[in-house]
Design an enzyme around this catalytic site. Structure first.
Site: not given
Length: 90
Positions: A36, A18
């Site tokens: 996520n 990320r």
């Protein structure tokens, strides 16, 4: 302006996916977020120039060096799904 939602699966959690996606997207001038998912995947929503989104898509196929991308799905998205500015990590 284009808007796309990506679902990335593989070894993509716990490997800085990320944060690396955020850095790549910001360098490309895109807005959106990476987060996520409960199933171990990562969702990426990006809005901006179509060519920049294509470059992000190419990067997402591999991700950062510690990741392993098994599948990358792509869906059209609504620009309203992206952050109003910047690129967030959730």
């Amino acid at each position: 302006m284009a808007a796309v939602r990506f679902l990335v699966r593989g070894k993509v959690q716990g490997v800085w996916f990320r944060a690396s996606t955020r850095a790549e997207a910001l360098a490309l001038g895109l807005r959106g977020h990476a987060r996520n998912l409960a199933d171990g995947g990562v969702e990426v929503v990006a809005t901006g120039d179509a060519a920049a989104i294509e470059r992000l898509a190419a990067w997402l196929r591999h991700g950062p060096p510690t990741a392993r991308v098994d599948t990358l799905q792509r869906f059209d998205a609504d620009a309203a799904d992206a952050a109003p500015e910047g690129f967030g990590v959730r």
